[in-house]
Enzyme design. Structure first.
Site, PDB file in Angstrom:
ATOM      1  N   PRO A 127      81.770  30.861  24.665  1.00  0.00           N
ATOM      2  CA  PRO A 127      80.778  32.166  24.847  1.00  0.00           C
ATOM      3  C   PRO A 127      79.784  31.988  25.880  1.00  0.00           C
ATOM      4  CG  PRO A 127      79.960  30.591  22.927  1.00  0.00           C
ATOM      5  CD  PRO A 127      81.569  30.014  23.478  1.00  0.00           C
ATOM      6  N   CYS A 128      80.368  31.904  27.126  1.00  0.00           N
ATOM      7  CA  CYS A 128      79.310  31.770  28.330  1.00  0.00           C
ATOM      8  C   CYS A 128      78.314  32.864  28.399  1.00  0.00           C
ATOM      9  CB  CYS A 128      80.368  31.579  29.505  1.00  0.00           C
ATOM     10  SG  CYS A 128      81.403  33.066  29.998  1.00  0.00           S
ATOM     11  N   HIS A 129      78.643  33.853  27.690  1.00  0.00           N
ATOM     12  CA  HIS A 129      77.914  35.159  27.613  1.00  0.00           C
ATOM     13  C   HIS A 129      76.557  34.792  27.099  1.00  0.00           C
ATOM     14  CE1 HIS A 129      79.888  35.655  23.946  1.00  0.00           C
ATOM     15  NE2 HIS A 129      78.882  36.278  23.619  1.00  0.00           N
TER      16      HIS A 129
END
Length: 168
Positions: A127-129
């Site tokens: 989850p780089c967001h």
């Protein structure tokens, strides 16, 4: 009318989700790519059990922000990138961490963390967001192929309740 750099041949499935059209690729029994693709790219039904399960889990996440992914995946990147991606994978839904904090955790620098985030082959699953800058949201998906993917980051963070609490 797909844009340069995006080709259906790169994917074994192309699906719609509430946050974006997504291309999927796997090697053997491991997921290797989740890419946001242009909305006009032709859909391609998942033909393998792994890709069908990936599509199912992406849809489950889009219905429940607390959904936990359970998919076999393979990370292909440098040692530094893999360290960053594994650290990002530990960020729980509804939480964010700053590039500088990850840099501190793994002995790197924020710019290198941003570069690794932009190269993340499995966004949403990794989850780089949930990685933000000291001044705001930061970037997202490194504007791959010249496209602005920030609306996807905003959707994901709103879905997880972060924007309402943190940035709005």
């Amino acid at each position: 009318m797909s844009r340069v750099g995006f080709s259906p041949q790169h994917y074994q499935a192309v699906i719609d989700t509430p946050f974006a059209r997504v291309g999927l690729a796997a090697s053997g029994e491991a997921l290797t790519r989740i890419d946001f693709v242009p909305a006009d790219m032709a859909l391609l039904a998942p033909a393998t059990p792994l890709l069908r399960e990936t599509a199912r889990q992406l849809h489950a996440y889009s219905q429940d922000a607390d959904f936990r992914f359970d998919l076999p995946y393979q990370l292909n990147g440098s040692e530094h990138q893999c360290k960053v991606w594994l650290r990002i994978a530990q960020i729980p839904p509804g939480k964010v961490i700053r590039y500088a904090d990850i840099a501190h955790d793994i002995g790197s620098v924020p710019r290198a963390i941003g570069g690794a985030c932009g190269a993340n082959p499995l966004p949403v699953l990794i989850p780089c967001h949930r990685v933000v800058s000291a001044q705001g949201l930061g970037g997202f998906n490194a504007n791959r192929n010249g496209m602005d993917w920030m609306p996807v980051k905003r959707w994901l963070l709103r879905h997880e309740g972060v924007l309402r609490d943190w940035f709005d």
